[in-house]
Design an enzyme around this catalytic site. Structure first.
Site, PDB file in Angstrom:
ATOM      1  N   PHE A 175       0.811  -1.214   0.000  1.00 28.70           N
ATOM      2  CA  PHE A 175       0.000   0.000   0.000  1.00 28.70           C
ATOM      3  C   PHE A 175       0.843   1.262   0.000  1.00 28.70           C
ATOM      4  CE2 PHE A 175      -3.385  -2.850   1.976  1.00 28.70           C
ATOM      5  CZ  PHE A 175      -3.934  -3.122   0.733  1.00 28.70           C
ATOM      6  N   ASP A 176       2.081   1.202   0.478  1.00 31.06           N
ATOM      7  CA  ASP A 176       2.984   2.330   0.279  1.00 31.06           C
ATOM      8  C   ASP A 176       3.185   2.574  -1.213  1.00 31.06           C
ATOM      9  OD1 ASP A 176       3.518   3.203   2.849  1.00 31.06           O
ATOM     10  OD2 ASP A 176       5.262   1.919   3.122  1.00 31.06           O
ATOM     11  N   VAL A 177       3.444   1.504  -1.954  1.00 31.30           N
ATOM     12  CA  VAL A 177       3.684   1.629  -3.388  1.00 31.30           C
ATOM     13  C   VAL A 177       2.421   2.096  -4.105  1.00 31.30           C
ATOM     14  CG1 VAL A 177       4.213   0.342  -5.486  1.00 31.30           C
ATOM     15  CG2 VAL A 177       5.563  -0.037  -3.416  1.00 31.30           C
TER      16      VAL A 177
END
Length: 398
Positions: A175-177
Protein backbone atom coordinates in the site's frame (compact mmCIF):
# COMPACT_ATOMS: atom_id res chain seq x y z
CA UNK A 1 11.51 26.37 -14.63
CA UNK A 2 14.48 24.62 -13.06
CA UNK A 3 18.09 25.61 -13.70
CA UNK A 4 19.33 23.38 -10.90
CA UNK A 5 21.22 21.06 -13.23
CA UNK A 6 21.10 20.38 -16.95
CA UNK A 7 18.91 17.46 -17.97
CA UNK A 8 20.49 15.09 -20.48
CA UNK A 9 19.08 14.28 -23.87
CA UNK A 10 16.47 12.91 -24.27
CA UNK A 11 14.61 15.24 -21.97
CA UNK A 12 11.68 13.72 -20.15
CA UNK A 13 8.07 14.89 -20.38
CA UNK A 14 8.36 16.53 -16.94
CA UNK A 15 11.65 18.26 -17.72
CA UNK A 16 11.64 21.81 -16.35
CA UNK A 17 9.51 20.97 -13.31
CA UNK A 18 10.99 21.27 -9.84
CA UNK A 19 9.75 18.84 -7.20
CA UNK A 20 10.49 19.50 -3.52
CA UNK A 21 10.32 16.09 -1.87
CA UNK A 22 9.91 16.49 1.90
CA UNK A 23 8.74 12.89 2.26
CA UNK A 24 10.49 9.85 3.65
CA UNK A 25 10.34 6.05 3.73
CA UNK A 26 8.34 4.74 0.70
CA UNK A 27 5.05 6.24 -0.51
CA UNK A 28 6.25 9.82 -1.04
CA UNK A 29 9.80 8.96 -2.16
CA UNK A 30 8.47 6.39 -4.66
CA UNK A 31 6.06 8.97 -6.08
CA UNK A 32 8.86 11.55 -6.35
CA UNK A 33 11.20 9.04 -7.99
CA UNK A 34 8.60 8.27 -10.66
CA UNK A 35 8.37 11.99 -11.40
CA UNK A 36 12.15 12.16 -11.51
CA UNK A 37 12.32 9.25 -13.94
CA UNK A 38 10.08 11.30 -16.24
CA UNK A 39 12.45 14.26 -16.17
CA UNK A 40 11.49 16.35 -13.14
CA UNK A 41 14.26 17.92 -11.03
CA UNK A 42 13.63 16.33 -7.63
CA UNK A 43 15.19 17.90 -4.55
CA UNK A 44 15.06 15.45 -1.66
CA UNK A 45 14.91 17.29 1.65
CA UNK A 46 16.18 15.14 4.51
CA UNK A 47 16.77 15.71 8.18
CA UNK A 48 20.42 15.74 9.25
CA UNK A 49 19.89 12.10 10.26
CA UNK A 50 18.67 11.21 6.78
CA UNK A 51 15.66 9.33 5.44
CA UNK A 52 14.68 6.46 7.74
CA UNK A 53 15.21 3.93 4.95
CA UNK A 54 18.93 4.71 4.87
CA UNK A 55 19.05 2.59 8.03
CA UNK A 56 16.77 -0.20 6.75
CA UNK A 57 19.43 -2.90 6.51
CA UNK A 58 20.32 -5.56 5.50
CA UNK A 59 20.71 -5.93 2.56
CA UNK A 60 23.17 -3.31 1.35
CA UNK A 61 24.99 -2.44 -1.85
CA UNK A 62 28.38 -0.76 -1.38
CA UNK A 63 27.36 -0.04 2.20
CA UNK A 64 24.08 1.63 1.22
CA UNK A 65 20.63 0.26 2.05
CA UNK A 66 19.08 -1.34 -1.02
CA UNK A 67 15.71 -0.31 0.44
CA UNK A 68 16.73 3.35 0.18
CA UNK A 69 18.21 2.83 -3.26
CA UNK A 70 14.96 1.32 -4.56
CA UNK A 71 12.95 4.57 -4.30
CA UNK A 72 15.43 7.45 -4.48
CA UNK A 73 17.21 7.64 -7.83
CA UNK A 74 17.11 10.82 -9.95
CA UNK A 75 17.17 13.06 -6.86
CA UNK A 76 19.49 15.60 -5.27
CA UNK A 77 19.74 15.51 -1.47
CA UNK A 78 19.92 18.47 0.87
CA UNK A 79 19.98 18.01 4.63
CA UNK A 80 17.91 20.60 6.49
CA UNK A 81 17.02 20.86 10.15
CA UNK A 82 13.60 22.51 9.98
CA UNK A 83 13.91 23.51 13.64
CA UNK A 84 16.90 25.67 12.70
CA UNK A 85 15.83 29.13 11.43
CA UNK A 86 18.57 29.31 8.81
CA UNK A 87 17.73 25.89 7.39
CA UNK A 88 14.02 26.65 7.56
CA UNK A 89 14.57 29.76 5.43
CA UNK A 90 16.16 27.53 2.78
CA UNK A 91 13.15 25.19 2.95
CA UNK A 92 10.77 28.14 2.52
CA UNK A 93 12.73 29.38 -0.49
CA UNK A 94 12.71 25.91 -2.02
CA UNK A 95 8.95 25.64 -1.58
CA UNK A 96 8.60 28.98 -3.40
CA UNK A 97 10.61 27.69 -6.36
CA UNK A 98 9.03 24.25 -6.58
CA UNK A 99 6.26 23.41 -9.01
CA UNK A 100 5.36 20.38 -6.89
CA UNK A 101 5.72 19.89 -3.13
CA UNK A 102 5.35 16.41 -1.65
CA UNK A 103 5.34 15.47 2.03
CA UNK A 104 4.13 12.71 4.30
CA UNK A 105 4.32 14.42 7.67
CA UNK A 106 1.53 13.49 10.05
CA UNK A 107 -1.34 15.98 9.50
CA UNK A 108 -0.53 19.24 11.27
CA UNK A 109 3.16 18.43 11.57
CA UNK A 110 4.53 20.37 8.64
CA UNK A 111 2.29 23.39 9.24
CA UNK A 112 4.26 24.37 12.34
CA UNK A 113 7.22 25.03 10.05
CA UNK A 114 5.27 27.32 7.73
CA UNK A 115 5.30 24.64 5.02
CA UNK A 116 1.61 23.69 5.01
CA UNK A 117 -0.44 24.14 1.87
CA UNK A 118 -1.78 27.58 2.81
CA UNK A 119 1.72 28.95 3.48
CA UNK A 120 3.26 27.41 0.38
CA UNK A 121 0.38 28.56 -1.83
CA UNK A 122 0.80 32.08 -0.46
CA UNK A 123 4.39 32.03 -1.68
CA UNK A 124 3.50 30.45 -5.02
CA UNK A 125 -0.22 30.21 -5.86
CA UNK A 126 0.26 27.75 -8.73
CA UNK A 127 2.00 25.13 -6.58
CA UNK A 128 0.76 21.55 -6.85
CA UNK A 129 0.95 20.39 -3.26
CA UNK A 130 0.65 16.67 -2.45
CA UNK A 131 0.05 15.65 1.18
CA UNK A 132 0.28 11.94 1.98
CA UNK A 133 -0.98 10.61 5.32
CA UNK A 134 -1.84 7.31 6.90
CA UNK A 135 -5.48 7.89 7.78
CA UNK A 136 -6.45 11.32 6.44
CA UNK A 137 -6.84 14.68 8.13
CA UNK A 138 -10.06 14.11 10.08
CA UNK A 139 -10.65 11.41 12.67
CA UNK A 140 -7.39 9.64 11.83
CA UNK A 141 -5.15 12.70 11.78
CA UNK A 142 -3.24 11.63 14.89
CA UNK A 143 -2.66 8.06 13.74
CA UNK A 144 0.74 7.20 12.26
CA UNK A 145 0.67 5.32 8.98
CA UNK A 146 2.90 2.35 8.19
CA UNK A 147 2.32 -0.19 5.46
CA UNK A 148 2.00 -3.18 7.80
CA UNK A 149 -0.51 -1.27 9.91
CA UNK A 150 -2.57 -0.41 6.83
CA UNK A 151 -2.43 -4.00 5.60
CA UNK A 152 -3.82 -5.04 8.99
CA UNK A 153 -6.63 -2.52 9.45
CA UNK A 154 -7.73 -2.37 5.80
CA UNK A 155 -8.54 -6.07 5.73
CA UNK A 156 -5.77 -7.20 3.38
CA UNK A 157 -4.13 -9.39 6.01
CA UNK A 158 -7.45 -11.11 6.65
CA UNK A 159 -7.36 -12.16 2.98
CA UNK A 160 -3.74 -13.29 2.89
CA UNK A 161 -2.65 -16.76 3.98
CA UNK A 162 -4.13 -20.23 4.12
CA UNK A 163 -7.82 -20.54 4.94
CA UNK A 164 -7.08 -22.24 8.26
CA UNK A 165 -3.88 -20.29 8.96
CA UNK A 166 -3.05 -16.97 10.51
CA UNK A 167 -3.44 -13.67 8.63
CA UNK A 168 -0.26 -12.67 6.80
CA UNK A 169 1.18 -9.49 5.34
CA UNK A 170 1.98 -9.22 1.66
CA UNK A 171 5.65 -9.77 0.92
CA UNK A 172 6.26 -6.12 0.01
CA UNK A 173 5.07 -2.66 1.03
CA UNK A 174 1.98 -3.03 -1.13
CA UNK A 175 0.00 0.00 0.00
CA UNK A 176 2.98 2.33 0.28
CA UNK A 177 3.68 1.63 -3.39
CA UNK A 178 0.04 1.88 -4.44
CA UNK A 179 -0.33 5.16 -2.56
CA UNK A 180 2.76 6.50 -4.31
CA UNK A 181 1.28 5.52 -7.66
CA UNK A 182 -2.07 7.15 -6.86
CA UNK A 183 -0.23 10.28 -5.71
CA UNK A 184 1.74 10.46 -8.96
CA UNK A 185 -1.51 10.25 -10.96
CA UNK A 186 -3.10 12.98 -8.84
CA UNK A 187 -0.07 15.23 -9.28
CA UNK A 188 -0.14 14.75 -13.05
CA UNK A 189 -3.84 15.63 -13.16
CA UNK A 190 -3.23 18.74 -11.03
CA UNK A 191 -0.38 19.81 -13.31
CA UNK A 192 -2.66 19.42 -16.32
CA UNK A 193 -5.27 21.56 -14.55
CA UNK A 194 -2.57 24.15 -13.86
CA UNK A 195 -1.60 24.19 -17.54
CA UNK A 196 -5.20 25.04 -18.43
CA UNK A 197 -6.02 27.48 -15.63
CA UNK A 198 -2.76 28.71 -14.14
CA UNK A 199 -3.87 27.66 -10.67
CA UNK A 200 -2.37 25.11 -8.32
CA UNK A 201 -4.18 22.92 -5.84
CA UNK A 202 -3.93 20.62 -2.87
CA UNK A 203 -3.77 16.89 -3.62
CA UNK A 204 -4.45 14.72 -0.57
CA UNK A 205 -4.19 10.96 -0.33
CA UNK A 206 -4.08 8.58 2.62
CA UNK A 207 -2.84 5.02 2.78
CA UNK A 208 -6.11 3.55 4.05
CA UNK A 209 -8.17 5.03 1.20
CA UNK A 210 -5.58 3.90 -1.33
CA UNK A 211 -5.68 0.42 0.21
CA UNK A 212 -9.46 0.13 -0.04
CA UNK A 213 -9.38 1.30 -3.65
CA UNK A 214 -6.52 -1.05 -4.52
CA UNK A 215 -8.29 -4.10 -3.12
CA UNK A 216 -10.77 -3.70 -6.00
CA UNK A 217 -12.92 -6.85 -6.16
CA UNK A 218 -12.40 -7.70 -2.49
CA UNK A 219 -13.49 -4.31 -1.13
CA UNK A 220 -16.24 -4.12 -3.76
CA UNK A 221 -17.52 -7.53 -2.62
CA UNK A 222 -18.38 -5.94 0.72
CA UNK A 223 -19.36 -2.43 -0.38
CA UNK A 224 -21.51 -3.50 -3.34
CA UNK A 225 -22.41 -7.08 -2.50
CA UNK A 226 -22.55 -7.16 1.28
CA UNK A 227 -20.10 -10.09 1.28
CA UNK A 228 -17.14 -10.11 3.66
CA UNK A 229 -14.31 -11.85 1.75
CA UNK A 230 -12.38 -14.57 3.53
CA UNK A 231 -8.88 -15.96 3.44
CA UNK A 232 -8.55 -18.62 0.72
CA UNK A 233 -4.82 -19.28 0.42
CA UNK A 234 -3.89 -19.25 -3.26
CA UNK A 235 -7.46 -19.72 -4.46
CA UNK A 236 -9.54 -17.02 -6.15
CA UNK A 237 -13.08 -16.34 -4.91
CA UNK A 238 -14.54 -15.99 -8.42
CA UNK A 239 -12.33 -18.01 -10.80
CA UNK A 240 -11.37 -21.67 -10.98
CA UNK A 241 -8.86 -23.00 -11.83
CA UNK A 242 -6.79 -20.01 -10.81
CA UNK A 243 -4.15 -21.35 -8.42
CA UNK A 244 -1.02 -23.51 -8.13
CA UNK A 245 -1.82 -27.19 -8.74
CA UNK A 246 0.47 -30.13 -8.00
CA UNK A 247 2.24 -31.81 -10.93
CA UNK A 248 4.60 -34.76 -11.03
CA UNK A 249 7.41 -32.82 -9.34
CA UNK A 250 6.04 -29.57 -7.97
CA UNK A 251 3.33 -26.97 -8.35
CA UNK A 252 2.42 -24.99 -11.44
CA UNK A 253 0.16 -21.93 -11.48
CA UNK A 254 -2.67 -22.65 -13.91
CA UNK A 255 -5.33 -20.16 -14.99
CA UNK A 256 -8.49 -20.85 -16.96
CA UNK A 257 -10.25 -17.51 -16.84
CA UNK A 258 -13.03 -18.39 -19.28
CA UNK A 259 -14.72 -21.36 -20.95
CA UNK A 260 -12.37 -21.29 -23.95
CA UNK A 261 -9.30 -21.50 -21.75
CA UNK A 262 -10.85 -24.32 -19.73
CA UNK A 263 -11.47 -26.25 -22.96
CA UNK A 264 -7.81 -25.73 -23.92
CA UNK A 265 -6.68 -27.02 -20.53
CA UNK A 266 -8.86 -30.12 -20.86
CA UNK A 267 -7.59 -30.83 -24.38
CA UNK A 268 -3.89 -30.57 -23.47
CA UNK A 269 -4.39 -32.74 -20.37
CA UNK A 270 -6.23 -35.38 -22.40
CA UNK A 271 -9.49 -34.69 -20.55
CA UNK A 272 -11.71 -33.57 -23.45
CA UNK A 273 -14.77 -35.14 -21.83
CA UNK A 274 -14.33 -32.85 -18.82
CA UNK A 275 -15.41 -29.82 -20.82
CA UNK A 276 -18.80 -31.42 -21.42
CA UNK A 277 -19.23 -32.59 -17.84
CA UNK A 278 -22.36 -30.86 -16.46
CA UNK A 279 -20.50 -30.13 -13.21
CA UNK A 280 -17.94 -27.95 -15.01
CA UNK A 281 -19.72 -26.36 -17.99
CA UNK A 282 -19.51 -22.78 -16.68
CA UNK A 283 -17.32 -20.72 -14.40
CA UNK A 284 -20.02 -20.69 -11.76
CA UNK A 285 -20.25 -24.48 -11.82
CA UNK A 286 -16.47 -24.88 -11.77
CA UNK A 287 -16.36 -22.64 -8.70
CA UNK A 288 -19.09 -24.64 -6.98
CA UNK A 289 -17.36 -27.96 -7.75
CA UNK A 290 -13.76 -26.89 -7.41
CA UNK A 291 -12.78 -29.60 -4.90
CA UNK A 292 -13.67 -32.41 -7.30
CA UNK A 293 -12.25 -30.53 -10.28
CA UNK A 294 -8.96 -29.97 -8.48
CA UNK A 295 -8.72 -33.72 -7.77
CA UNK A 296 -9.24 -34.58 -11.42
CA UNK A 297 -6.78 -31.96 -12.71
CA UNK A 298 -4.10 -32.94 -10.19
CA UNK A 299 -4.43 -36.56 -11.23
CA UNK A 300 -3.78 -35.69 -14.87
CA UNK A 301 -1.00 -33.24 -14.06
CA UNK A 302 0.81 -35.84 -11.95
CA UNK A 303 1.85 -37.69 -15.12
CA UNK A 304 4.45 -35.08 -16.11
CA UNK A 305 6.80 -32.55 -14.52
CA UNK A 306 5.92 -28.93 -13.92
CA UNK A 307 8.39 -27.88 -16.64
CA UNK A 308 6.86 -30.28 -19.16
CA UNK A 309 3.35 -29.00 -18.48
CA UNK A 310 4.57 -25.40 -18.55
CA UNK A 311 5.92 -25.90 -22.05
CA UNK A 312 2.89 -27.82 -23.32
CA UNK A 313 0.27 -25.52 -21.82
CA UNK A 314 2.12 -22.35 -22.79
CA UNK A 315 2.43 -23.60 -26.37
CA UNK A 316 -1.36 -24.03 -26.38
CA UNK A 317 -1.82 -20.44 -25.19
CA UNK A 318 -2.94 -21.23 -21.66
CA UNK A 319 -1.77 -18.86 -18.88
CA UNK A 320 0.51 -20.82 -16.56
CA UNK A 321 3.86 -20.53 -14.87
CA UNK A 322 6.22 -21.76 -12.18
CA UNK A 323 6.44 -20.18 -8.72
CA UNK A 324 9.76 -18.33 -8.97
CA UNK A 325 11.76 -16.60 -6.31
CA UNK A 326 12.63 -12.94 -6.97
CA UNK A 327 15.81 -13.95 -8.79
CA UNK A 328 13.74 -16.15 -11.07
CA UNK A 329 11.33 -13.30 -11.74
CA UNK A 330 14.11 -10.92 -12.76
CA UNK A 331 15.75 -13.62 -14.89
CA UNK A 332 12.45 -14.38 -16.64
CA UNK A 333 11.93 -10.70 -17.47
CA UNK A 334 15.46 -10.61 -18.86
CA UNK A 335 14.88 -13.69 -21.03
CA UNK A 336 11.70 -12.13 -22.38
CA UNK A 337 13.60 -9.04 -23.47
CA UNK A 338 11.99 -6.73 -20.91
CA UNK A 339 15.38 -5.40 -19.79
CA UNK A 340 14.40 -5.25 -16.11
CA UNK A 341 17.70 -3.90 -14.82
CA UNK A 342 19.40 -0.57 -15.49
CA UNK A 343 22.74 0.53 -14.06
CA UNK A 344 22.73 4.04 -12.64
CA UNK A 345 26.01 5.46 -11.36
CA UNK A 346 27.33 1.93 -11.10
CA UNK A 347 24.33 0.64 -9.12
CA UNK A 348 22.07 -1.99 -10.74
CA UNK A 349 18.44 -0.97 -10.26
CA UNK A 350 15.01 -2.16 -11.40
CA UNK A 351 14.04 0.06 -14.30
CA UNK A 352 10.92 2.16 -14.52
CA UNK A 353 8.25 -0.11 -16.11
CA UNK A 354 7.01 2.58 -18.53
CA UNK A 355 8.04 2.47 -22.17
CA UNK A 356 7.35 5.69 -24.07
CA UNK A 357 8.12 6.13 -27.75
CA UNK A 358 9.02 9.83 -27.61
CA UNK A 359 9.88 10.71 -24.01
CA UNK A 360 11.02 7.57 -22.18
CA UNK A 361 12.09 7.52 -18.54
CA UNK A 362 15.71 8.52 -18.01
CA UNK A 363 18.21 7.55 -15.34
CA UNK A 364 20.35 10.60 -14.72
CA UNK A 365 21.67 9.86 -11.25
CA UNK A 366 21.67 7.14 -8.67
CA UNK A 367 20.32 7.45 -5.12
CA UNK A 368 22.11 10.39 -3.50
CA UNK A 369 24.36 10.38 -0.48
CA UNK A 370 22.94 12.46 2.34
CA UNK A 371 23.22 16.20 1.69
CA UNK A 372 25.63 15.92 -1.26
CA UNK A 373 23.80 18.58 -3.30
CA UNK A 374 23.29 20.91 -0.36
CA UNK A 375 25.78 23.59 -1.42
CA UNK A 376 24.55 23.56 -5.02
CA UNK A 377 20.91 23.83 -4.01
CA UNK A 378 21.62 26.62 -1.53
CA UNK A 379 23.48 28.56 -4.19
CA UNK A 380 20.62 28.08 -6.65
CA UNK A 381 18.19 29.45 -4.06
CA UNK A 382 20.44 32.40 -3.28
CA UNK A 383 21.90 31.24 0.03
CA UNK A 384 25.58 30.94 0.95
CA UNK A 385 26.97 27.46 1.38
CA UNK A 386 27.21 26.32 4.99
CA UNK A 387 30.22 27.85 6.70
CA UNK A 388 30.32 30.93 4.44
CA UNK A 389 28.73 34.35 4.70
CA UNK A 390 29.05 35.43 1.06
CA UNK A 391 25.56 35.94 -0.40
CA UNK A 392 24.75 34.56 -3.81
CA UNK A 393 24.05 36.94 -6.66
CA UNK A 394 20.87 34.99 -7.42
CA UNK A 395 17.52 36.10 -6.11
CA UNK A 396 16.07 33.77 -3.53
CA UNK A 397 12.73 33.47 -5.27
CA UNK A 398 13.74 34.22 -8.84
Amino acid sequence: MSDLHPAPTPRGPLSGLVVADFSRIVAGPYCAMLLGDLGADVVKVESPAGDDTRAFTPPVRDGVSTYFQAVNRNKRSIALDLADPADLAVAHALSARADVVIHNFKPGGIERFGLGYADVAARRPDTVYCAISGFGTRGGADLPGYDLLIQAVSGLMSLTGEADGRPLRAGMAAFDVMTGLHAAVGIQAALRHRDRTGTGQLVEIDLLSAALSSMINQSSAYVSGGVVPRRMGNEHPSLYPYEPIATGDGELVIIAGNDRQFATLCRVLGLDELGADPRFRSMRLRNENRVELRRILAGALSRRSAQDWFELLSAAGLPCGPINDVAGGVELADRLGLEPVVTVDGVPMVRNPLRMSETPPTYRSGPPDLGTAGAEIRQWLGFPAPGTDRPSVRARTG
